[in-house]
Design a protein around this motif. Structure first.
Motif, PDB file in Angstrom:
ATOM      1  N   THR A 113       3.423  11.466   4.069  1.00 27.28           N
ATOM      2  CA  THR A 113       2.280   9.793   2.834  1.00 27.28           C
ATOM      3  C   THR A 113       1.969   8.830   4.148  1.00 27.28           C
ATOM      4  O   THR A 113       0.689   8.404   5.351  1.00 27.28           O
ATOM      5  CB  THR A 113       2.815   9.267   2.246  1.00 27.28           C
ATOM      6  OG1 THR A 113       3.266  10.148   1.139  1.00 27.28           O
ATOM      7  CG2 THR A 113       2.066   8.089   2.301  1.00 27.28           C
ATOM      8  N   ILE A 114       2.632   9.003   5.491  1.00 22.08           N
ATOM      9  CA  ILE A 114       2.673   7.552   6.779  1.00 22.08           C
ATOM     10  C   ILE A 114       1.468   9.278   7.828  1.00 22.08           C
ATOM     11  O   ILE A 114       0.827   8.378   8.285  1.00 22.08           O
ATOM     12  CB  ILE A 114       4.030   7.636   7.408  1.00 22.08           C
ATOM     13  CG1 ILE A 114       4.322   6.507   6.586  1.00 22.08           C
ATOM     14  CG2 ILE A 114       3.977   6.863   9.001  1.00 22.08           C
ATOM     15  CD1 ILE A 114       5.896   6.915   6.862  1.00 22.08           C
ATOM     16  N   SER A 166       1.049  -1.169   0.147  1.00 19.71           N
ATOM     17  CA  SER A 166      -0.415   0.173  -0.254  1.00 19.71           C
ATOM     18  C   SER A 166       1.266   1.023  -0.035  1.00 19.71           C
ATOM     19  O   SER A 166       2.023   1.450   0.196  1.00 19.71           O
ATOM     20  CB  SER A 166      -1.180   0.328   1.067  1.00 19.71           C
ATOM     21  OG  SER A 166      -0.102   0.158   2.068  1.00 19.71           O
ATOM     22  N   ASP A 167       0.159   2.248  -0.596  1.00 22.49           N
ATOM     23  CA  ASP A 167       1.105   3.470  -0.221  1.00 22.49           C
ATOM     24  C   ASP A 167       1.682   3.975   1.026  1.00 22.49           C
ATOM     25  O   ASP A 167       2.839   4.682   1.145  1.00 22.49           O
ATOM     26  CB  ASP A 167       0.233   4.739  -0.695  1.00 22.49           C
ATOM     27  CG  ASP A 167      -0.140   4.721  -1.958  1.00 22.49           C
ATOM     28  OD1 ASP A 167       0.768   4.129  -3.083  1.00 22.49           O
ATOM     29  OD2 ASP A 167      -0.814   5.514  -2.270  1.00 22.49           O
ATOM     30  N   THR A 168       0.707   3.133   2.272  1.00 29.54           N
ATOM     31  CA  THR A 168       1.889   3.825   3.809  1.00 29.54           C
ATOM     32  C   THR A 168       2.757   2.689   3.591  1.00 29.54           C
ATOM     33  O   THR A 168       3.308   3.247   4.191  1.00 29.54           O
ATOM     34  CB  THR A 168       0.114   3.789   4.781  1.00 29.54           C
ATOM     35  OG1 THR A 168      -0.288   4.476   4.252  1.00 29.54           O
ATOM     36  CG2 THR A 168       0.858   3.849   5.701  1.00 29.54           C
ATOM     37  N   LYS A 169       2.281   1.771   3.570  1.00 28.54           N
ATOM     38  CA  LYS A 169       3.500   0.728   3.715  1.00 28.54           C
ATOM     39  C   LYS A 169       4.873   1.068   2.821  1.00 28.54           C
ATOM     40  O   LYS A 169       5.978   1.270   2.815  1.00 28.54           O
ATOM     41  CB  LYS A 169       3.356  -0.596   3.051  1.00 28.54           C
ATOM     42  CG  LYS A 169       2.794  -1.630   4.602  1.00 28.54           C
ATOM     43  CD  LYS A 169       2.070  -2.777   3.920  1.00 28.54           C
ATOM     44  CE  LYS A 169       1.427  -4.122   5.003  1.00 28.54           C
ATOM     45  NZ  LYS A 169       0.839  -4.593   4.854  1.00 28.54           N
ATOM     46  N   TRP A 179       6.828   3.810   4.571  1.00 24.65           N
ATOM     47  CA  TRP A 179       7.234   2.893   5.578  1.00 24.65           C
ATOM     48  C   TRP A 179       9.178   2.790   4.913  1.00 24.65           C
ATOM     49  O   TRP A 179       9.984   3.017   5.501  1.00 24.65           O
ATOM     50  CB  TRP A 179       6.894   1.829   6.360  1.00 24.65           C
ATOM     51  CG  TRP A 179       5.883   2.364   7.025  1.00 24.65           C
ATOM     52  CD1 TRP A 179       4.613   2.515   7.471  1.00 24.65           C
ATOM     53  CD2 TRP A 179       6.229   3.270   8.539  1.00 24.65           C
ATOM     54  NE1 TRP A 179       4.110   3.385   8.804  1.00 24.65           N
ATOM     55  CE2 TRP A 179       5.283   3.515   9.339  1.00 24.65           C
ATOM     56  CE3 TRP A 179       7.630   3.858   9.217  1.00 24.65           C
ATOM     57  CZ2 TRP A 179       5.714   4.857  10.605  1.00 24.65           C
ATOM     58  CZ3 TRP A 179       8.134   4.379  10.545  1.00 24.65           C
ATOM     59  CH2 TRP A 179       6.764   4.468  11.580  1.00 24.65           C
ATOM     60  N   ASN A 199      -0.608  10.900   6.791  1.00 28.57           N
ATOM     61  CA  ASN A 199      -1.542  11.292   5.884  1.00 28.57           C
ATOM     62  C   ASN A 199      -1.343  12.613   5.802  1.00 28.57           C
ATOM     63  O   ASN A 199      -2.985  13.851   6.491  1.00 28.57           O
ATOM     64  CB  ASN A 199      -3.336  10.985   6.759  1.00 28.57           C
ATOM     65  CG  ASN A 199      -3.452   9.700   5.844  1.00 28.57           C
ATOM     66  OD1 ASN A 199      -2.796   9.254   5.042  1.00 28.57           O
ATOM     67  ND2 ASN A 199      -4.453   8.531   6.872  1.00 28.57           N
TER      68      ASN A 199
END
Length: 168
Positions: free
Chosen positions: A161-162, A83-86, A89, A164
């Motif tokens: 991104t993390i 995902s974009d969040t992963k 990270w 938001n």
């Protein structure tokens, strides 16, 4: 955080556009070198060294631009499915643990190397080679600095991104 990343991205974009002209010069030089070598049986150490120097400058000074556009080498076994969040990270951790320390080490270790080259006005040891080799050596810390600056922007974007936070 967002504005800083945007300013850095703009700077890297402009720098990349200027550096990209080196590739055109390099292609023209290689073309001339090939014609001279095969049509006239003439070659020059200086031509060959200039090709190496231009390639080195293109690679070193263009690395920040490649990072900005995600065109760098990546081992993409799992990353594309994240995902974009992963992904953010992975990018943040990779930037903080590997990229930023690498850039700092490159800058710190290359500056004495470049200073010595300038001090002795280093030139090619080859007969007919290029003078002023210290100029191309100067692209080592400069390229690492440009990459470090873009790494900071990449880290800020990943953090946004993390958390938001939308970057405009």
């Amino acid at each position: 955080m967002q504005k800083i990343a945007n300013y850095i991205d703009h700077f890297t974009e402009q720098t990349g556009k200027y550096v990209s002209w080196i590739s055109l010069i390099l292609v023209a030089l290689i073309g001339v070198d090939v014609v001279l070598r095969y049509a006239f049986s003439w070659s020059s150490s200086a031509n060959q060294e200039l090709e190496w120097h231009l390639f080195a400058a293109l690679f070193l000074l263009g690395s920040a631009y490649a990072l900005k556009h995600d065109k760098h080498v990546r081992v993409d076994v799992f990353y594309s499915r994240f995902s974009d969040t992963k992904k953010a990270w992975v990018n943040l951790i990779g930037t903080m643990i590997f990229l930023i320390p690498f850039c700092i080490v490159m800058i710190k270790t290359s500056i004495p190397f470049v200073i010595d080259a300038w001090y002795i006005s280093e030139s090619s040891p080859e007969p007919g080679g290029l003078p002023h080799r210290f100029i191309v050596k100067s692209t080592i810390p400069l390229g690492a600095l440009l990459l470090l600056i873009q790494a900071i922007a990449q880290g800020l974007k990943a953090l946004s991104t993390i958390l938001n936070i939308e970057i405009k």
